[in-house]
Motif scaffolding. Structure first.
Motif, short mmCIF file in Angstrom:
data_model
loop_
_atom_site.label_atom_id
_atom_site.label_comp_id
_atom_site.label_asym_id
_atom_site.label_seq_id
_atom_site.Cartn_x
_atom_site.Cartn_y
_atom_site.Cartn_z
N ASN A 173 -0.25 -20.00 -30.65
CA ASN A 173 1.11 -20.36 -30.26
C ASN A 173 2.00 -20.49 -31.50
OD1 ASN A 173 2.77 -23.19 -28.70
ND2 ASN A 173 3.23 -21.06 -28.39
N THR A 210 -0.17 -13.64 -20.96
CA THR A 210 -0.82 -13.70 -22.27
C THR A 210 -0.31 -12.54 -23.11
OG1 THR A 210 -2.73 -12.51 -21.37
CG2 THR A 210 -2.91 -14.90 -21.50
N PRO A 229 -3.81 -24.12 -30.46
CA PRO A 229 -2.54 -24.13 -31.19
C PRO A 229 -2.70 -24.40 -32.69
CG PRO A 229 -2.47 -25.62 -29.32
CD PRO A 229 -3.86 -25.12 -29.42
N ILE A 278 -2.15 -25.13 -24.02
CA ILE A 278 -1.80 -24.68 -22.68
C ILE A 278 -1.93 -25.79 -21.64
CG2 ILE A 278 -4.08 -23.72 -22.19
CD1 ILE A 278 -2.58 -21.41 -20.73
N SER A 337 6.16 -21.66 -23.98
CA SER A 337 5.05 -21.01 -24.66
C SER A 337 3.96 -22.03 -24.94
CB SER A 337 5.51 -20.34 -25.96
OG SER A 337 5.87 -21.30 -26.92
N ALA A 338 2.73 -21.51 -25.11
CA ALA A 338 1.59 -22.38 -25.35
C ALA A 338 0.49 -21.58 -26.03
CB ALA A 338 1.08 -22.97 -24.03
N GLY A 339 -0.54 -22.29 -26.48
CA GLY A 339 -1.67 -21.64 -27.13
C GLY A 339 -2.99 -22.17 -26.60
N SER A 365 3.90 -15.73 -28.76
CA SER A 365 4.30 -16.48 -27.56
C SER A 365 5.67 -17.12 -27.73
CB SER A 365 3.24 -17.53 -27.20
OG SER A 365 2.95 -18.35 -28.32
N HIS A 366 5.97 -17.62 -28.93
CA HIS A 366 7.30 -18.19 -29.17
C HIS A 366 8.38 -17.12 -29.13
CE1 HIS A 366 6.61 -22.44 -30.02
NE2 HIS A 366 5.48 -22.08 -30.63
N VAL A 372 1.52 -17.08 -23.53
CA VAL A 372 0.38 -17.72 -24.19
C VAL A 372 -0.24 -16.77 -25.21
CG1 VAL A 372 -1.90 -18.76 -23.84
CG2 VAL A 372 -0.12 -19.08 -22.12
N CYS A 373 -0.48 -17.30 -26.41
CA CYS A 373 -1.31 -16.62 -27.40
C CYS A 373 -2.26 -17.68 -27.97
CB CYS A 373 -0.50 -15.91 -28.48
SG CYS A 373 0.49 -16.95 -29.54
N PRO A 428 3.70 -25.87 -32.00
CA PRO A 428 2.76 -25.24 -31.08
C PRO A 428 2.05 -26.26 -30.20
CG PRO A 428 2.60 -24.22 -33.22
CD PRO A 428 3.50 -25.42 -33.38
#
Length: 156
Positions: free
Chosen positions: A41, A106, A67, A94, A62-64, A45-46, A37-38, A91
């Motif tokens: 995304n 994270t 996003p 989460i 992956s997720a944000g 994270s990717h 997670v960032c 993106p």
């Protein structure tokens, strides 16, 4: 210490592998999936999920927390330069990605500071802020080293 790129008040320390575990330590129980997670995304994270897929049989996503619209072109270019297969996935937030038994990692200070405690955190500087190929290559190398350190420790 590394000053947070999130709120700017926190500092993160990086412990070396030698400090934490010896080669004789038991493997850590494997999660059902690892989710990186960032905030947006769009890069770290990717890249982390793509590197994880190369290093482990444990699924990755992956997720944000907020996003962006697309994967940053700098992340795509870095993946191409380093021959890392990077799916072109839009993106995602989460909340749309997490399922029970996920291990959340994270890779962004701001995302770490926005989520409840309990996940792992890797303080990776944001290459999008700098925007150079070198910044993306550095982030990819940092993530790769951490992935290669953690993946064998998770019992599959």
């Amino acid at each position: 210490p590394i000053c947070s790129q999130g709120d700017g008040r926190r500092q993160y320390l990086r412990l070396t592998d030698r400090t934490l575990l010896s080669p004789d330590d038991e493997p850590i129980a494997a999660p059902g999936r690892v989710v990186f997670v960032c905030t947006a995304n769009s890069a770290r994270s990717h890249l982390a999920a793509a590197l994880w897929r190369q290093a482990s049989r444990i699924p990755a996503a992956s997720a944000g927390t907020h996003p962006g619209e697309r994967i940053d072109p700098g992340a795509i270019d870095a993946a191409v330069r380093h021959e890392v297969p990077l799916p072109r996935i839009r993106p995602r937030p989460i909340g749309d990605v997490l399922i029970p038994d996920d291990l959340v990692i994270t890779v962004c200070d701001l995302a770490h500071e926005q989520l409840p405690a309990g996940e792992l955190h890797w303080s990776i500087p944001d290459p999008v802020r700098v925007g150079t190929p070198e910044a993306f290559d550095s982030a990819l190398a940092d993530i790769e080293a951490r992935v290669l350190s953690l993946a064998p420790r998770l019992a599959s």
